[in-house]
Design an enzyme around this catalytic site. Structure first.
Site, PDB file in Angstrom:
ATOM      1  N   SER A  10       6.699   3.550  14.752  1.00 40.56           N
ATOM      2  CA  SER A  10       7.296   3.884  13.452  1.00 40.56           C
ATOM      3  C   SER A  10       7.023   5.337  13.090  1.00 40.56           C
ATOM      4  CB  SER A  10       6.724   2.962  12.365  1.00 40.56           C
ATOM      5  OG  SER A  10       7.014   1.615  12.646  1.00 40.56           O
ATOM      6  N   ARG A  33       2.932   8.578   5.967  1.00 39.27           N
ATOM      7  CA  ARG A  33       2.517   7.219   5.609  1.00 39.27           C
ATOM      8  C   ARG A  33       3.293   6.721   4.389  1.00 39.27           C
ATOM      9  NH1 ARG A  33      -0.459   3.439   7.486  1.00 39.27           N
ATOM     10  NH2 ARG A  33      -1.255   4.848   9.065  1.00 39.27           N
ATOM     11  N   HIS A  36       6.519   5.716   5.724  1.00 37.92           N
ATOM     12  CA  HIS A  36       6.299   4.462   6.457  1.00 37.92           C
ATOM     13  C   HIS A  36       6.255   3.266   5.501  1.00 37.92           C
ATOM     14  CE1 HIS A  36       3.492   1.511   8.456  1.00 37.92           C
ATOM     15  NE2 HIS A  36       4.344   1.700   9.425  1.00 37.92           N
TER      16      HIS A  36
END
Lengths: 207, 207
Positions: A10, A33, A36
């Protein structure tokens, strides 16, 4: 695929899709992040960082900081096991009965009272605000009044009323901050920013 | 402004910005609450609803359904007090020790095992999956195998690997669903969809 392989892949996809947009080390981990967590690349533009904020936040976490959240959902999302490895802890006072009764008596939000109570905690404080603009506004007042000096303010409430303005209070100020400018944010974003800092410091099992 | 006034004003702004885009009653509440939770109008396009899903979900909730989440963060976001007024409850098995040890022994994700265990629960089941595509894939298999017949599958995991495909498994199928097509979603979105259903059924204090 194992969870850690999925996360690795990812992040590769996120890095590829960011293309020529690169970020300084430390900041890149936070931006990626958050993307994500949300699959929303808008955060590559909206996240604002005060000077040297990653280093300052890491120093506070290394010293065993307390992370204060404004929702139990953000508290739930923070990797408390990782935080504990650094001697830190995470706290949310929103369900505290004393906070609730005081808020009711004074006619203010529980978020306001929870910030006032958390401001009295010992040791380095990291505030992770993903929901309540009133928490952010009261926190800014407490800083101005010299009552609290947070090691970091993560200011990422989401919403349509008072949210943009509450976040702008911190931009350019002296308190270290990570702010998601605009309407977007959330408890999940707040937690993911805390985790992005922690995961730069502590090895996660299986990762 | 009180929290309930802020929420009211927020929904007015969302309705205004949606402009000529209108949704059927029941569905509108879900779409708007997800936008309220994320400040992301993409959900006006990406949310997919099976026929009569709101009525079916409400009937299950009125019968005292169990809401099963795939993260403690989603569990934290679900209004459990509101759910309890209908005789229902919310459960997440991700931190269950038996689930963890079984997942390790079998080399599968805890999300997979937690779906298998939850499939055995009595009464109407609403699954609210905001994180793990493996949960959604295993749940689809359990349905195909006749092991579970959910009253509703909220399929809104977020991510870059296997997520889009896992969600598409349900589109057009016989199981009632609310799916966020594409990469976006999250535990916060899963919780907000559950709450959007609950708040149509139960008066909230102060609202």
């Amino acid at each position: 695929m194992k969870p850690q392989d999925i996360e690795k892949r990812s992040f590769e996809i996120i890095t590829a899709e960011l293309g020529e947009r690169t970020f300084p080390a430390g900041i890149a981990e936070v931006v990626k992040r958050v993307i994500h967590t949300t699959a929303d690349f808008d955060y590559a533009d909206s996240l604002a960082f005060s000077p040297d904020v990653i280093e300052k936040a890491k120093a506070a976490l290394a010293a065993g900081a307390t992370v204060v959240t404004d929702t139990n959902m953000a508290l739930s999302g923070v990797s408390k096991a990782t935080l504990a490895k650094l001697g830190g802890k995470a706290v949310c006072l929103m369900a505290d009965e004393q906070v609730a009764s005081e808020a009711k008596a004074r006619g203010v939000t529980r978020a306001v009272v929870s910030m006032e109570h958390a401001a009295k905690f010992e040791g380095p404080l990291l505030f992770a605000i993903g929901n309540a603009p009133t928490a952010l506004i009261r926190l800014h007042e407490l800083i101005e009044e010299g009552i609290v000096a947070p090691a970091l303010v993560i200011g990422v409430p989401v919403g349509f009323v008072n949210v943009v303005e509450a976040k702008e209070l911190f931009i350019g100020g002296d308190t270290p901050y990570i702010i998601a400018r605009g309407r977007k944010g959330g408890s999940n974003v707040a937690a993911s920013i805390v985790n992005a800092l922690l995961y730069q410091m502590v090895h996660r099992e299986g990762f």
